[in-house]
Design a protein around this motif. Sequence first.
Motif, PDB file in Angstrom:
ATOM      1  N   ASN A   5      15.444  40.140  40.292  1.00 21.56           N
ATOM      2  CA  ASN A   5      16.460  39.117  40.079  1.00 21.56           C
ATOM      3  C   ASN A   5      17.173  38.726  41.368  1.00 21.56           C
ATOM      4  O   ASN A   5      18.262  38.149  41.326  1.00 21.56           O
ATOM      5  N   SER A   6      16.557  39.043  42.504  1.00 22.06           N
ATOM      6  CA  SER A   6      17.117  38.649  43.798  1.00 22.06           C
ATOM      7  C   SER A   6      16.223  37.603  44.441  1.00 22.06           C
ATOM      8  O   SER A   6      15.031  37.505  44.117  1.00 22.06           O
ATOM      9  N   PRO A   7      16.774  36.814  45.366  1.00 20.42           N
ATOM     10  CA  PRO A   7      15.955  35.789  46.029  1.00 20.42           C
ATOM     11  C   PRO A   7      14.766  36.361  46.788  1.00 20.42           C
ATOM     12  O   PRO A   7      13.771  35.667  46.987  1.00 20.42           O
ATOM     13  N   VAL A   8      14.869  37.630  47.214  1.00 19.76           N
ATOM     14  CA  VAL A   8      13.813  38.247  48.011  1.00 19.76           C
ATOM     15  C   VAL A   8      12.483  38.226  47.271  1.00 19.76           C
ATOM     16  O   VAL A   8      11.426  37.958  47.864  1.00 19.76           O
ATOM     17  N   PHE A   9      12.504  38.466  45.968  1.00 21.32           N
ATOM     18  CA  PHE A   9      11.266  38.551  45.191  1.00 21.32           C
ATOM     19  C   PHE A   9      10.501  37.232  45.214  1.00 21.32           C
ATOM     20  O   PHE A   9       9.311  37.182  45.544  1.00 21.32           O
ATOM     21  N   GLY A  10      11.165  36.135  44.883  1.00 20.37           N
ATOM     22  CA  GLY A  10      10.497  34.834  44.842  1.00 20.37           C
ATOM     23  C   GLY A  10      10.014  34.387  46.203  1.00 20.37           C
ATOM     24  O   GLY A  10       8.905  33.850  46.345  1.00 20.37           O
ATOM     25  N   ILE A  11      10.833  34.597  47.232  1.00 19.70           N
ATOM     26  CA  ILE A  11      10.459  34.191  48.590  1.00 19.70           C
ATOM     27  C   ILE A  11       9.267  35.023  49.072  1.00 19.70           C
ATOM     28  O   ILE A  11       8.293  34.478  49.610  1.00 19.70           O
ATOM     29  N   PRO A  53       9.457  37.200  33.941  1.00 15.83           N
ATOM     30  CA  PRO A  53       9.879  35.840  33.560  1.00 15.83           C
ATOM     31  C   PRO A  53       9.933  34.905  34.759  1.00 15.83           C
ATOM     32  O   PRO A  53      10.253  35.320  35.887  1.00 15.83           O
ATOM     33  N   TYR A  54       9.590  33.659  34.511  1.00 20.49           N
ATOM     34  CA  TYR A  54       9.583  32.659  35.582  1.00 20.49           C
ATOM     35  C   TYR A  54      10.968  32.521  36.215  1.00 20.49           C
ATOM     36  O   TYR A  54      11.086  32.253  37.412  1.00 20.49           O
ATOM     37  N   GLU A  55      12.019  32.716  35.420  1.00 21.89           N
ATOM     38  CA  GLU A  55      13.387  32.586  35.926  1.00 21.89           C
ATOM     39  C   GLU A  55      13.657  33.548  37.082  1.00 21.89           C
ATOM     40  O   GLU A  55      14.411  33.236  38.004  1.00 21.89           O
ATOM     41  N   SER A  56      13.028  34.726  37.037  1.00 25.48           N
ATOM     42  CA  SER A  56      13.218  35.700  38.119  1.00 25.48           C
ATOM     43  C   SER A  56      12.588  35.198  39.410  1.00 25.48           C
ATOM     44  O   SER A  56      13.163  35.327  40.499  1.00 25.48           O
ATOM     45  N   TYR A  57      11.397  34.626  39.292  1.00 23.35           N
ATOM     46  CA  TYR A  57      10.727  34.078  40.474  1.00 23.35           C
ATOM     47  C   TYR A  57      11.471  32.860  40.999  1.00 23.35           C
ATOM     48  O   TYR A  57      11.598  32.666  42.216  1.00 23.35           O
TER      49      TYR A  57
END
Length: 231
Positions: A5-11, A53-57
């Motif tokens: 749930n942090s920006p690090v995961f998606g980036i 979930p896509y929201e996390s990414y």
Amino acid sequence: MNLLNSPVFGIFLSIITYQIGLKIKARFKNDLFNPLLLAMFMIIGFLSLFHIPYESYKIGADYIHFFLSPLTVALGIMLYRQRTVIKKHFISLIIGITAGVATSFFTILLMAKAMGLSDMLTLSALPKSITTPMAISLTQILGGEEPLTIILVVITGMSGAFLAPFAVKLFPNFNAIAKGIGIGTASHAVGTSKALELGEEEGAFSSSAIALAGLITVLIVPFLARWFGLV
């Protein structure tokens, strides 16, 4: 769970999958292996496999999305670099690109009507032939779906890069101006990479067409969409 749930995961996931896509493209040297499209499939597969979930990414992906807007302004640099070509062949460029933009619009409109597509899907497809930052901005104005527009932009670019050599052989009498304008207008940066392989002049005109096609599309497509009752 906090990491998801942090920006690090998606980036991090975006960067890693894109780097893998670049490696695959370099390995096979085929335009069908577009790094952006490969990254999209890998991200979808990863999220589905681990039930994330896509929201996390999206938390991290939104940070990357933020930098697309400045890229639109950067197209002005491309126009400046090609200013000599644009000045010399301004009329040919404007007529050719405007014809290409109009052809794209009416082709999508007719296909959408024939297939019974909703207005939302039609609006999402209208920016498919311009570069991604401008396509996203335009689909926001029109009320389309950004993810669908991005997918169509990638597919359009790949199709243009793949079909450009066949089109050139089919119309051997076309000069460098016609070839470059056609490829750049129809398939933006990905197609232009193929135009550069065809020749320096083709690449120059295709590069000029990218920015000009984006500007013309943004100017006339909203008007045409309202005229035909899509918005």
